[in-house]
Design a protein around this motif. Sequence first.
Motif, short mmCIF file in Angstrom:
data_model
loop_
_atom_site.label_atom_id
_atom_site.label_comp_id
_atom_site.label_asym_id
_atom_site.label_seq_id
_atom_site.Cartn_x
_atom_site.Cartn_y
_atom_site.Cartn_z
N MET A 1 0.86 -1.19 0.00
CA MET A 1 0.00 0.00 0.00
C MET A 1 0.90 1.24 0.00
O MET A 1 1.68 1.44 0.93
N LYS A 2 0.77 2.05 -1.05
CA LYS A 2 1.65 3.22 -1.15
C LYS A 2 1.01 4.44 -0.49
O LYS A 2 1.71 5.31 -0.02
N LYS A 3 -0.31 4.49 -0.55
CA LYS A 3 -0.97 5.69 -0.04
C LYS A 3 -2.36 5.31 0.43
O LYS A 3 -3.02 4.48 -0.20
N LYS A 41 -3.72 3.92 -2.96
CA LYS A 41 -2.92 3.48 -4.10
C LYS A 41 -2.09 2.31 -3.60
O LYS A 41 -1.49 2.40 -2.51
N GLY A 42 -2.10 1.22 -4.32
CA GLY A 42 -1.34 0.07 -3.84
C GLY A 42 -1.07 -0.92 -4.95
O GLY A 42 -1.51 -0.76 -6.08
N THR A 43 -0.31 -1.94 -4.62
CA THR A 43 0.04 -2.97 -5.60
C THR A 43 -0.24 -4.32 -4.96
O THR A 43 0.02 -4.50 -3.77
N ARG A 44 -0.76 -5.25 -5.75
CA ARG A 44 -0.86 -6.63 -5.27
C ARG A 44 -0.07 -7.46 -6.26
O ARG A 44 -0.42 -7.56 -7.43
N ARG A 45 1.01 -8.03 -5.79
CA ARG A 45 1.89 -8.73 -6.72
C ARG A 45 2.50 -9.92 -6.00
O ARG A 45 2.82 -9.85 -4.82
N GLN A 46 2.65 -11.01 -6.75
CA GLN A 46 3.31 -12.18 -6.18
C GLN A 46 4.72 -12.22 -6.75
O GLN A 46 4.88 -12.24 -7.96
N THR A 47 5.71 -12.19 -5.89
CA THR A 47 7.08 -12.23 -6.41
C THR A 47 7.68 -13.59 -6.13
O THR A 47 7.56 -14.12 -5.02
N GLY A 48 8.29 -14.15 -7.14
CA GLY A 48 8.96 -15.44 -7.00
C GLY A 48 7.98 -16.57 -6.78
O GLY A 48 6.80 -16.47 -7.12
N PHE A 49 8.47 -17.68 -6.22
CA PHE A 49 7.63 -18.85 -5.97
C PHE A 49 7.21 -18.87 -4.51
O PHE A 49 7.95 -18.42 -3.65
N LEU A 50 6.07 -19.46 -4.25
CA LEU A 50 5.61 -19.59 -2.88
C LEU A 50 5.82 -21.02 -2.44
O LEU A 50 5.80 -21.95 -3.24
N ASN A 51 6.02 -21.20 -1.14
CA ASN A 51 6.09 -22.54 -0.60
C ASN A 51 4.73 -23.21 -0.66
O ASN A 51 4.61 -24.37 -0.98
N ASP A 69 -10.57 -8.39 -3.01
CA ASP A 69 -9.18 -8.82 -3.18
C ASP A 69 -8.23 -7.64 -3.34
O ASP A 69 -7.02 -7.79 -3.18
N ILE A 70 -8.75 -6.49 -3.73
CA ILE A 70 -7.85 -5.37 -4.04
C ILE A 70 -8.18 -4.08 -3.31
O ILE A 70 -7.37 -3.16 -3.31
N PHE A 71 -9.35 -4.02 -2.69
CA PHE A 71 -9.69 -2.80 -1.96
C PHE A 71 -9.41 -3.00 -0.47
O PHE A 71 -9.56 -4.10 0.04
N PRO A 72 -9.05 -1.91 0.23
CA PRO A 72 -8.97 -2.04 1.69
C PRO A 72 -10.36 -2.36 2.23
O PRO A 72 -11.36 -1.87 1.71
N LEU A 73 -10.41 -3.20 3.25
CA LEU A 73 -11.69 -3.55 3.87
C LEU A 73 -11.79 -2.78 5.17
O LEU A 73 -10.83 -2.75 5.95
#
Length: 521
Positions: A1-3, A41-51, A69-73
Amino acid sequence: MKKLTFNRAHKLKKEYPDYFVRIYQFNAPIVPGDTVRLTYKGTRRQTGFLNGSADAQFVANGTFITNTDIFPLTGYIRGFELQDLADRKKRGLHEAEGLPERSNQPAQKYSLFGGIGRTSLDVTVSTEPDQTVIVPGYLQKQWVKNKRAYFYYKTAEQVFPFFSVVSGRYKVKRDKYKNINLEVFYHPDHSYNVPVMMKSLKDGLAYNEANFSPYQYRQIRILEFPKYRSFAQSFPGTVPFSEDRGFLYQHDPEKLDMTYYVTAHELSHQWWGHQVGEANVKGGQMYSEGLAQYSALMLLKHQLAPVELSRYLKYELDAYLKGRSREQKKENSLYNTDNQPYVHYQKATLAYFYLQDLIGEEKINRALKKLLINYGLTDKYPTSDVLVNYLKAETPDSLQFVVDDLFKKITIFENRVINPTAKKVGAQYQVTIPIQTTKYYTDAVGIEKKTPIRDYIDVGIFTQDVNGKEKLVYLQKLKFSKDQTTVVIMVKDKPTKAGIDPIYKLIDRNTEDNQAVVSIN
Ligand SMILES: [Zn+2]
């Protein structure tokens, strides 16, 4: 979350970064009816592999996310509570509270989507240049900029504030029902069931419009998403549908047509859920899920022979019995169902079916029409007592107890047929069917208490046609008032089997003995 900011003076009081939880405090308290604008303002991103399991919502082709999934609750989110009884015990937590009680007036103000009121929706989404984005609402504009494809959707109607965003490389099949655009967006190789989906949409629109109320949108769209997840879900005029639930399902003509059934169920949510949205309290789910099941099953009832229809009833019955056998807490009646799918899907299907079979489909539909007139497309959310009373108003005095049995109690039958026989009398067969019928009421933990029987139950006689296919030559509701009854019936065709509740309309804990082979003397 950037802002993340509010348009009112506030301060960040506490933060739990591991859980993405923040507590803000407004300088001046917010009072009921106030409006606050939240900008983020924010980003939802998966980086690399997950266990563990990877994100199945954001995928290369067939992304399906919702605003949650993408809005603040905001507020307290009960859905995030630890549910498993043992896990809670280990951490010294008391049993999780379920839905609020039906009589809880503040809770009655909230719809099944968790909020109050409906809203307009205005969404712009960009995606990969070769993909299409579908959001509830009507496409206003589409453009390409910096190698991204943009889609701007806007609703014309007020909708509940819960929406889907889907993106994929699709082929589209278009059709029309009256002035409503029908569209199926599918992976180009998965066209097998598209005609079945179209038929189910048309049949469902015709049935629900004829019996309940007009469809509220100008379009209905089905959108395929990958089988990492296996369900279908109804948003305004928009139904994301897993590939394995519908697109890759292979229908065996001797079994259930799940594609048709699930499509009809999801379409019917446009009425049950989106036109009438129940209050988010105990019992509410007998509306959205229960009635979507009812509408879907009525389509099948009008198309199938009783023996074919019985496969659907048996499927629901078996799932109900399995569900209650695995209940960890307590079984509730439909009237008080508390996030118990085996109650508000399976038991509801059987309850509505039995009642319409007993008092007439047109009476149930009249009660539902009244519900739509009083609650449809409003911000009033009914509780289960409203519908039960509407159903009672359509039920004769002598059968009022049946509505209670189906909706307010947990009623279980044990019906069996014992050694039916037949003999030829002239050109006909006289069939003698000894029947045992027992009825129980059970409490929340499954303690059964026998109760006198005074119920109408089907008696059926089967024969085989020239191809060896089973069909019913006799199916009538008879009134039973004793545990042991012997029924004598004349039929023209040679009987093969006889049965009590042979197509499984009642909740019977053992269906194996509902039919037996007729010995001919
Ligand atoms: Zn549903």
